[in-house]
Scaffold this motif. Structure first.
Motif, mmCIF file in Angstrom:
data_model
loop_
_atom_site.group_PDB
_atom_site.id
_atom_site.type_symbol
_atom_site.label_atom_id
_atom_site.label_comp_id
_atom_site.label_asym_id
_atom_site.label_seq_id
_atom_site.Cartn_x
_atom_site.Cartn_y
_atom_site.Cartn_z
ATOM 1 N N THR A 42 0.544 -1.112 -0.046
ATOM 2 C CA THR A 42 0.253 -0.186 0.150
ATOM 3 C C THR A 42 0.815 1.353 -0.090
ATOM 4 O O THR A 42 0.688 2.155 -0.512
ATOM 5 C CB THR A 42 -1.087 0.026 1.337
ATOM 6 O OG1 THR A 42 -1.482 -1.149 1.021
ATOM 7 C CG2 THR A 42 -1.890 0.990 1.144
ATOM 8 N N ARG A 43 1.905 1.628 1.151
ATOM 9 C CA ARG A 43 2.818 2.613 0.951
ATOM 10 C C ARG A 43 3.461 2.861 -0.085
ATOM 11 O O ARG A 43 3.611 3.582 -0.563
ATOM 12 C CB ARG A 43 3.423 2.787 2.694
ATOM 13 C CG ARG A 43 2.980 2.475 3.951
ATOM 14 C CD ARG A 43 3.478 2.380 4.669
ATOM 15 N NE ARG A 43 2.939 2.693 5.840
ATOM 16 C CZ ARG A 43 3.102 2.850 7.046
ATOM 17 N NH1 ARG A 43 4.152 4.121 7.156
ATOM 18 N NH2 ARG A 43 2.497 2.942 7.926
ATOM 19 N N PHE A 44 4.370 1.883 -0.913
ATOM 20 C CA PHE A 44 5.057 2.000 -1.471
ATOM 21 C C PHE A 44 4.213 2.381 -2.726
ATOM 22 O O PHE A 44 4.681 3.053 -3.756
ATOM 23 C CB PHE A 44 6.121 0.103 -2.039
ATOM 24 C CG PHE A 44 7.038 0.439 -2.822
ATOM 25 C CD1 PHE A 44 8.129 1.483 -2.351
ATOM 26 C CD2 PHE A 44 6.973 -0.460 -3.807
ATOM 27 C CE1 PHE A 44 9.459 1.640 -3.359
ATOM 28 C CE2 PHE A 44 8.081 -0.617 -4.332
ATOM 29 C CZ PHE A 44 9.151 0.431 -4.460
ATOM 30 N N HIS A 45 2.658 1.408 -3.355
ATOM 31 C CA HIS A 45 2.364 1.815 -4.824
ATOM 32 C C HIS A 45 2.119 3.506 -4.079
ATOM 33 O O HIS A 45 2.075 4.523 -5.382
ATOM 34 C CB HIS A 45 0.864 1.073 -4.356
ATOM 35 C CG HIS A 45 1.181 0.072 -5.025
ATOM 36 N ND1 HIS A 45 1.606 0.623 -6.405
ATOM 37 C CD2 HIS A 45 0.395 -1.005 -5.169
ATOM 38 C CE1 HIS A 45 1.528 -0.872 -7.648
ATOM 39 N NE2 HIS A 45 0.795 -1.978 -6.551
ATOM 40 N N ARG A 79 5.052 13.704 -9.602
ATOM 41 C CA ARG A 79 5.754 14.719 -9.049
ATOM 42 C C ARG A 79 6.938 14.197 -10.934
ATOM 43 O O ARG A 79 6.783 15.675 -10.840
ATOM 44 C CB ARG A 79 6.904 14.663 -7.668
ATOM 45 C CG ARG A 79 7.913 15.561 -7.356
ATOM 46 C CD ARG A 79 8.143 15.864 -6.204
ATOM 47 N NE ARG A 79 9.550 14.934 -6.029
ATOM 48 C CZ ARG A 79 9.573 13.767 -5.224
ATOM 49 N NH1 ARG A 79 8.145 13.863 -3.599
ATOM 50 N NH2 ARG A 79 10.349 12.674 -4.496
ATOM 51 N N HIS A 80 7.040 13.904 -10.869
ATOM 52 C CA HIS A 80 8.036 14.299 -11.794
ATOM 53 C C HIS A 80 7.082 14.270 -13.582
ATOM 54 O O HIS A 80 8.318 14.240 -14.481
ATOM 55 C CB HIS A 80 9.057 12.956 -12.726
ATOM 56 C CG HIS A 80 10.834 13.040 -11.420
ATOM 57 N ND1 HIS A 80 10.292 12.612 -10.063
ATOM 58 C CD2 HIS A 80 11.620 13.109 -12.210
ATOM 59 C CE1 HIS A 80 11.585 12.562 -9.033
ATOM 60 N NE2 HIS A 80 12.276 13.118 -10.370
ATOM 61 N N ARG A 81 6.487 13.879 -13.569
ATOM 62 C CA ARG A 81 5.768 14.022 -14.494
ATOM 63 C C ARG A 81 5.222 15.396 -14.897
ATOM 64 O O ARG A 81 5.191 16.179 -15.403
ATOM 65 C CB ARG A 81 3.815 13.808 -14.689
ATOM 66 C CG ARG A 81 3.119 13.601 -15.801
ATOM 67 C CD ARG A 81 1.688 12.407 -15.405
ATOM 68 N NE ARG A 81 1.571 12.441 -14.489
ATOM 69 C CZ ARG A 81 1.540 11.019 -13.729
ATOM 70 N NH1 ARG A 81 2.348 9.757 -14.813
ATOM 71 N NH2 ARG A 81 0.733 10.555 -12.742
ATOM 72 N N LEU A 117 14.682 6.402 -6.671
ATOM 73 C CA LEU A 117 14.159 5.209 -7.217
ATOM 74 C C LEU A 117 14.220 3.741 -6.080
ATOM 75 O O LEU A 117 13.014 3.720 -4.853
ATOM 76 C CB LEU A 117 13.753 3.889 -7.894
ATOM 77 C CG LEU A 117 13.042 4.931 -9.314
ATOM 78 C CD1 LEU A 117 12.602 3.676 -10.820
ATOM 79 C CD2 LEU A 117 11.354 4.312 -9.081
ATOM 80 N N LEU A 118 15.548 4.050 -5.484
ATOM 81 C CA LEU A 118 15.776 3.348 -4.368
ATOM 82 C C LEU A 118 15.743 3.210 -3.288
ATOM 83 O O LEU A 118 15.374 3.030 -1.900
ATOM 84 C CB LEU A 118 17.525 2.900 -5.234
ATOM 85 C CG LEU A 118 18.188 2.308 -6.239
ATOM 86 C CD1 LEU A 118 19.564 2.294 -6.704
ATOM 87 C CD2 LEU A 118 17.892 0.639 -6.585
ATOM 88 N N ASP A 172 3.175 6.265 -6.173
ATOM 89 C CA ASP A 172 2.568 7.156 -7.164
ATOM 90 C C ASP A 172 3.113 8.985 -6.894
ATOM 91 O O ASP A 172 2.933 9.877 -8.084
ATOM 92 C CB ASP A 172 1.254 7.314 -6.571
ATOM 93 C CG ASP A 172 0.267 6.647 -6.573
ATOM 94 O OD1 ASP A 172 0.473 5.383 -7.618
ATOM 95 O OD2 ASP A 172 -0.684 5.746 -5.486
ATOM 96 N N GLU A 173 3.456 9.361 -6.355
ATOM 97 C CA GLU A 173 3.766 10.535 -5.641
ATOM 98 C C GLU A 173 4.942 11.064 -6.754
ATOM 99 O O GLU A 173 5.237 12.390 -7.185
ATOM 100 C CB GLU A 173 4.169 10.450 -4.035
ATOM 101 C CG GLU A 173 3.991 12.305 -3.857
ATOM 102 C CD GLU A 173 5.495 11.985 -1.913
ATOM 103 O OE1 GLU A 173 5.637 13.169 -1.966
ATOM 104 O OE2 GLU A 173 5.450 11.231 -1.290
ATOM 105 N N LEU A 174 5.497 9.693 -6.375
ATOM 106 C CA LEU A 174 7.371 10.071 -7.368
ATOM 107 C C LEU A 174 6.872 10.218 -8.422
ATOM 108 O O LEU A 174 7.471 11.557 -9.378
ATOM 109 C CB LEU A 174 7.727 8.625 -6.753
ATOM 110 C CG LEU A 174 9.600 9.125 -6.935
ATOM 111 C CD1 LEU A 174 10.650 10.135 -6.122
ATOM 112 C CD2 LEU A 174 10.524 7.616 -7.390
#
Lengths: 222, 222
Positions: free
Chosen positions: A66-69, A78-80, A91-92, A73-75
């Motif tokens: 859940t948290r990783f998804h 932000r980059h979009r 990512l790492l 999403d947030e990452l």
DNA sequence: CAAAGTTGGAAACAATTGTTTGAATATGGC
DNA sequence: GCCATATTCAAACAATTGTTTCCAACTTTG
């Protein structure tokens, strides 16, 4: 199934014993006696020992996915916005942060890592299958992002390198206690988990970005 | 203890079953029935199941340590002549070559690696103790040579990095079958063990030579 | 050849395993 | 209050575990 106190007492005790001694080496009687519940409670609440093992994993992996998804999403969002690709380090970093975050509540990162290590090394075919089916999708999402972050790597090469560093992390953190003992005894230096992650970061990044291996078998390289 | 056919039949069968399913999950009856020897033969020739497990390891580790010591002798002698220090790559190369060499006779590198992985991950306290006592010295000799080859690394950092790459190697090679299946299925590419070692080399070297981590709290530069 | 010692084999040993049973007890809705 | 459901409990279950015993078969040796 059920919700109350007995169930969590069983899970709390089982995860510790599993982590310490492995699955086959931990009997239901070990668990129930230490948890001060009746022997039949395990089969009553979980159905079988296999199901108990899976439940122990689910209690970590459900919140983790859940948290990783959410973090991914947030990452991505932000980059979009600024139109850039997500760099590998980020990512790492995100994955490491999530891994550290989830078990922090119960102060059981060590247990979590040890369990992951066991899941890979113990034969327990049902476990690997269960984890693959239940949580494979989040791992695939992550690897796809890694793919975009490392376009210079051939697919097969990236696959293997991801597993190389996976091995590093799981091996180190799951054998942490033993290694920590040796390290403290030899170098009189206390190592926290955060410390280890700090040490792991440059190593993992360098490993992923290592030069490509020479092409196979042929004696003559260019 | 004893010498003839029964003993090796037991060892041959035991190492395969142990590698496939782990120690606790492999019963003596599994071994003896598949090896076509009497159940009592194990306790007669080896004394106990623990002793059998150690004997399985000894059959790999004894020749390994012998050859590895010899290889290091030769390496040291060669570099004593031209007065140069042994470079890290050569040390790693020597170890890799020896590891590949020993089980090559029986075509059982996979088994060897899987056993090493189990030795670390299975709780089996007696095994780790046995290996440490019996074969610790050759590992210490190796780490001392690595120390001289990487004088720029703080002792603690080198210690951790050696275990990082140890994790990579053991994790990868001990889970080889599963990983190979995925890799072939996804990338239609067959991977031999030599192939994997070829891929491992630059990764391991880069990992050992990664930039030092920043002390506890700071920002990063590439 | 016969005695002695080593190896092979079937059966039983005691202990432990995961699981099931059926009765006792607690819990919650009406 | 009472009934139905959910949970706990002690006991037994059948299966499997590592180990031991005792005797037959063999090899070595005098």
């Amino acid at each position: 199934m059920a919700q109350p106190d007995t169930v969590t007492r069983i899970l709390d005790t089982a995860e510790v014993l599993f982590a310490e001694r492995g699955f086959a080496e931990t009997s239901l009687r070990n668990i129930t006696s230490k948890a001060k519940v009746n022997l039949a409670a395990v089969n009553y609440h979980f159905g079988s020992k296999k199901a108990l093992i899976q439940a122990v994993f689910a209690r970590y992996l459900d919140p983790f996915t859940t948290r990783f998804h959410a973090a991914l999403d947030e990452l991505e969002a932000r980059h979009r916005q600024d139109g850039s690709e997500i760099p590998l380090e980020e990512l790492l970093e995100t994955m490491a942060r999530t891994v550290l975050e989830v078990p922090a509540e119960r102060n059981s990162l060590k247990v979590f890592m040890r369990l992951l290590g066991l899941a890979y090394s113990q034969a327990q075919g049902h476990l690997r299958r269960y984890i693959q089916e239940e949580y494979g999708s989040v791992f695939m999402r992550f690897t796809e992002l890694v793919r975009r972050a490392t376009p210079e790597l051939p697919d097969a090469e990236r696959f293997w390198r991801l597993h190389f560093v996976l091995g590093t992390v799981i091996f180190t953190l799951s054998g942490l206690d033993a290694l920590r003992d040796i390290a403290e005894q030899d170098y009189h230096e206390h190592v926290s988990v955060r410390d280890l992650v700090r040490r792991l970061r440059p190593v993992v990044v360098s490993a992923m970005q290592a030069p490509l291996p020479e092409p196979p078998a042929q004696q003559e390289a260019s």
